[in-house]
Each structure stands twice: as C-alpha cells, then as structure tokens.
Design a protein around this motif. Structure first.
Motif, PDB file in Angstrom:
ATOM      1  N   LYS A  36       0.830  -1.211   0.000  1.00 28.60           N
ATOM      2  CA  LYS A  36       0.000   0.000   0.000  1.00 28.60           C
ATOM      3  C   LYS A  36       0.860   1.255   0.000  1.00 28.60           C
TER       4      LYS A  36
ATOM      5  N   VAL B  14      -8.026   1.869   1.845  1.00 29.86           N
ATOM      6  CA  VAL B  14      -7.137   0.717   1.687  1.00 29.86           C
ATOM      7  C   VAL B  14      -7.871  -0.629   1.691  1.00 29.86           C
ATOM      8  N   LYS B  43      -0.522   4.027   3.014  1.00 26.11           N
ATOM      9  CA  LYS B  43      -1.214   4.573   1.841  1.00 26.11           C
ATOM     10  C   LYS B  43      -1.345   6.100   1.949  1.00 26.11           C
ATOM     11  N   GLU B  93      -9.075  -0.004  -5.507  1.00 26.44           N
ATOM     12  CA  GLU B  93      -8.778   1.177  -4.695  1.00 26.44           C
ATOM     13  C   GLU B  93      -9.103   2.449  -5.463  1.00 26.44           C
ATOM     14  N   HIS B 295      -9.861  -5.736  -0.236  1.00 31.00           N
ATOM     15  CA  HIS B 295      -9.540  -4.478  -0.900  1.00 31.00           C
ATOM     16  C   HIS B 295     -10.629  -3.454  -0.630  1.00 31.00           C
TER      17      HIS B 295
END
Lengths: 147, 438
Positions: A36, B14, B43, B93, B295
């Motif tokens: 991420k 996220v 993120k 995302e 996700h």
C-alpha cells in the motif's frame, strides 16, 4: 506428503530432496504496509515477501536450507525464496505472502470461477543456491516484454 | 508542523473496512495520520511520497519516456479502440464512479470487463447466487454479535481494525463488555495470529472446507458424519461438536469468511455450503455471514456491475449485451487462454497478483494502466497514467465490506492540472475512444 525425487550424487541425499507441499498464500501485515505504501520494487518488500514458511520438521528434513526453490505443480514456473521454519505451519504445508513470488507458482486454473488456486496449490520444494530475485528483476526475467 | 489544521473523519481507501475515523494533518511535504493501521498509514504517506507517479509515461523502443497528458490519453484510446477484444480491469482502490465509466466504456467497445472482486471473493459471490445469504451490516454485528467465526480469514493481518471496530473488541449495545461478551472461533489450516487470539482454533487441512462444512451440517441435522471425515479434514468429530455447540448456543453469531474458502479447492461450492449452514443455524439462533473484503472498494464493482448490467463480475460485451460466465469471461481465464488482445488496468497490479501464465501474456499485448506508484504492472505497460488517490484527493463512493455505500470527501485536491480524479481520467479516455471509433 510425497517424496518425488532425490539426487543420489548428493551426500546425505536429504539436501536435494524435492517434495510436494500445499501452498497457502495470504496477507501479512508488512506485505500490506509495503504494497500500500508503493514499495513493491524495494528490497524491503523482497525480504518480507520472497519467503516460504515451513513446518520445522519439514525444514529440518530438507537440511535447514537458507533458500528453497518453489516450483509450480505443472513444473512450468519456479522461484527462489528464503525459507523459514515456523510452528504456525503443519507438516506438508507451506505459506508464502501474497505477492509476485507466490503468484509465479500459483495454479492458474480457476475451476470455472475466475479465481485461481491461491490457497491449496500443490508445489514442489527443494533447497537451492539460486539467488532470490527482487520484484523488478523477476519481472524482467520471467515476463520479457514483446519487441 | 505548526498551525496545520487536523482534518477528521476521513475514509481510509485501503481495505474493505473503510474506516471512517482517520485524522490527518497535511503539511508541506509531510503528512501525519492518526487512527489508521499500518497499511492505512502507508497509503496516506503516498500523498507526499517521492516515488509517486506524477507524469504520464509511454514506452518507446523498450524504455519509458515522459509524455504529455494528451499524448498518453490518445495512446491509451488508440490501444483500446484498435483492439478487437480488449480487457478492461477495474481495480478496487478507486471509486464506484470511475468503475462505472469503465463498465460503460467496455459496453461501448464490446470488451470484457472484470475487477479485483473476481480473484478476491468472486467464488463467494457465486455461492450467494446459489444459496442466498443471511447477512448483516457491520454495525448490527458490532451491537449484537456474541460469537465471531473467522473462517479462512486472518483479519489481524489482512484487515487489522476489523476486530477492534466491528467484531470482537468494541462495546456494542448488547455486548457492553466488548471482548468479554464475545467468543471467537478461527478456522484456519495455519496457526495465524488471529488463530492464536481465538477461543477455539479449528485447524483443518487445506482444501477440506467443503468436507468440514458438510460434517457440521450433518451434525446440525442430528446425525453423526462418517468417521473418515476426521482423516479428510484433520478435525475430530468431538471438535466439530464443540464448535457447533458454541454456534447453536450463542445469541447472535457472525461468520466472516475469507479467501480460505473462496481461493481453495471447492471454491464457490465451499461458499454455497457455508451460506446453507448459516441458513440452517437460524433455526436455533440468529446467525449471519459476510465476506472479509480485503480491498477497499472491491464490493463496489459487484454492486454497480449488478445494478447496471445484471452480473457481479466477469462481464463480456462482445455481442453488444452483457454476458456472464465465470471461467470464460473472467480476467485470469481470458489472459491464461490468450483470449484478449489488449488490456487496460485501473488501480491494480495484475502482474504481481495473477498467476505467471497471465503475466506472461500481458507482456505480449498492448497494456495501458492508471496507477500511483511503480509496480510490476507499470513495468509491463505501454502507457502509464498517473492516478489520483480517492478519498484523499477527490470525492466519490466506496462500498464497505458489508455492502454499505460510503461517500468519501477529500482533504486535498488532485495534484495534477490535467485530471481531477480517476473518474475524470476515465471520461477523457472514453471521449477519445468515441472519436476514434466514429
């Protein structure tokens, strides 16, 4: 668990034993943190994800290798990763974080669902001296772009 | 970071938990994040990261070069308009609004369109189609559930705040003492950290979920399963009985299925049987089941594809109308069988997360992608368009893991002059494709 090949030239034999295991791939928190965070091409990501967790007895029987070569059930794809013993795994089962290294050897058959066998794929595992590639090198090596 | 205001109640883009309590302080070149987990914080740091993709790139003579935005949009449109059977892959995302444009673009092109939801809980969605689902929102489970069953899931690593926000630790209306009012069962072949924190760990053998679910149903019907099930599953009938007793005697049980069910052998049949077990448990107590959607907006694609075109994933518009046949029109199968001749990938890293046979073929066909950071998929692409980070730089809609839509608002704006959001980028590509296909 089935022993499928041994190399009689190898002293002791076990060092080169190749066996079939069931691969379970899945999340780890640091795999998630690095993915991420856009760090898939870093060495940190390689250290976290290019690994194979094994049952300690399996690991010992294989000669406590630093690295193992994981080969897909159809024998078409292989990837070298670091091996680690852990009590979290039962005998005959291995775990790899979900990332490019595990997905190189995951069975692409989806059984008419669209989802491959990310968990429970048969793989062959043997000790190796091959280098562990980072994601960048693995892409270049395994998936050469068309001319 | 003096004199910088804290922005509260930001949605995290996220995982499927869609945590809505994130606090951020955005300064010059740095961001401080509160309440987010390790993944969420990473993120949010992307907004100021040095590796962020900030300009379009086009592959030329085997190497990437910087390109003007219009040139990159044109090249992407050319790839799509010039293909006979393109694949559009909508990552998770990003917003439903961007996905919706992708679905309409696929219809216009006669393309196949798929998403992360397929390789995530596609088989679970197929199980719902077979059996129906007794579900609940995360809020209902938080207030009422005194038994949480994590089946084939490891939320402490894949959805780190699920247990603390929705399922185990929070104090609910009827579960005032939080964890002390709840019991946790974990069904997993691995001693995961979730299993270590559970009250009961059922350590089944891999690929034996169907057999274990069948045995539980048999016991629920008052019969004893054949003893061979112990060898097949690695779980004793006594353990199964203990687990079923806990399930029957709770006031409100919630099963959270993970990819242990959807991704292992049995696939949608595992899910179907789990849904049937839950239906029958409702003869004894209140029981619900839901998927841990890993996700962020992976549930969103299922929702909007279903209400726009009637099918939750893996749609093929080759005949001008939507067709659905998992295993044929789904992305992994299309790539493995070399059934497409170009690919467009929005906010997803297929090369990392698809089997090698798919990535090998992606390397042989024209590929365009939208992403925020370099990854194996950007390495194989012909065109890389910079992505806008949803919930941070633009507004839109996500569907949470329990299929509840969540509208998100940004705390800053797109860093690019050429696009305001991924939806905007998709619309620009669509307009150019229409021009080329006139």
């Amino acid at each position: 668990m089935l022993a499928v090949s041994t190399n009689p030239d190898m002293a002791g034999g076990l060092e080169n034993m190749s066996e079939i295991f069931l691969l379970n791939s899945g999340s780890t928190i640091d795999e998630g943190r690095l993915a991420k965070g856009g760090s898939k091409l870093t060495e940190d990501y390689t250290e976290e994800c290019a690994v194979c967790d094994m049952n300690p007895d399996d690991y010992l029987e294989m000669g406590s290798p630093e690295k193992v070569l994981v080969t897909s059930g159809d024998g078409k794809h292989s990837v070298a990763v670091y091996a680690y013993p852990t009590d979290a795994m039962s005998r005959g089962h291995v775990f790899m974080p979900r990332a490019i290294w595990s997905n190189v050897v995951v069975d692409p058959e989806t059984f008419s669902t669209g989802s491959p066998l990310y968990k429970g794929s048969p793989v062959r595992i043997e000790p190796t001296e091959e280098p562990v590639q980072n994601a960048c090198d693995l892409v270049v090596l395994l998936f050469p772009r068309r001319k | 970071m003096a004199n910088i205001a804290t922005v509260k109640d930001i949605i995290c883009p996220v995982c499927g938990a869609s945590c809505d309590d994130i606090q951020v302080e955005l300064g010059q070149g740095e961001i401080t994040v509160k309440n987010a987990c390790k993944m969420g914080n990473a993120k949010f740091q992307e907004i100021v990261s040095s590796h962020r993709i900030r300009e379009p790139q086009i592959r030329q003579n085997g190497a990437f070069r910087a390109a003007a935005w219009d040139e990159a949009i044109n090249r992407t449109a050319e790839i799509l308009a010039g293909a006979r059977r393109p694949l559009l892959f909508m990552g998770s995302e990003t917003s439903c609004e961007a996905m919706e444009v992708g679905l309409h673009l696929a219809e216009f092109l006669g393309a196949a369109v798929d998403s992360n939801s397929t390789v995530c809980h596609g088989p679970t969605a197929m199980g719902i189609q077979e059996a129906g689902r007794v579900g609940a929102t995360a809020g209902q489970s938080k207030s009422r559930s005194d038994l949480a069953v994590y089946w084939g899931s490891n939320p402490l690593e894949s959805m780190p705040r699920h247990m603390s926000r929705y399922a185990v630790y929070p104090r609910g209306y009827w579960t005032r003492r939080g964890r002390f009012d709840r019991t946790v069962i974990c069904v997993d072949p691995r001693k995961s950290i979730t299993a270590e924190n559970a009250d009961l760990h059922i350590q089944l053998k891999p690929n034996s979920d169907y057999e274990l679910l069948s045995a539980l149903l048999t016991l629920l019907h008052g019969k004893t399963p054949h003893y061979s099930v112990e060898d097949v599953t690695g779980v004793s009938i006594a353990e199964m009985q203990a687990m079923l007793k806990m399930m029957k005697e709770c006031n409100f049980g919630a099963i959270y299925v993970g990819l242990g069910i959807a991704s292992s052998y049995g696939k949608h049949r595992n899910a179907e049987l789990a849904f049937n077990l839950v239906k029958e448990l409702n003869s004894y107590t209140k029981f619900v089941i839901g998927a841990l959607r890993g996700h962020c907006n992976v549930a969103g694609f299922n929702q909007i594809a279903s209400y726009l075109y009637g099918f939750p994933f893996g749609l093929d518009f080759a005949r001008g109308y939507p067709r659905y046949n998992p295993g044929e029109y789904t992305a992994v199968d299309l790539l493995r069988e070399k059934d497409v001749d170009a690919a467009f990938i929005l906010s997803a890293d297929l090369v990392s997360h698809f089997p090698a046979a798919c990535s090998e073929y992606l390397a042989q066909i024209p590929v365009a992608c939208i992403d925020i950071a370099p990854c194996p998929t950007t390495m194989l692409s012909d065109v890389v368009l910079p992505g806008v980070i949803d919930a941070m730089e633009c507004d839109g809609t996500f569907y949470r893991l329990d299929d509840v839509p969540v509208y998100f608002q940004p705390f800053t704006s797109s860093p690019f002059s050429f696009t305001t959001s991924n939806e905007d980028t998709m619309l620009q590509i669509f307009e150019k494709v229409k021009e080329l296909r006139k």
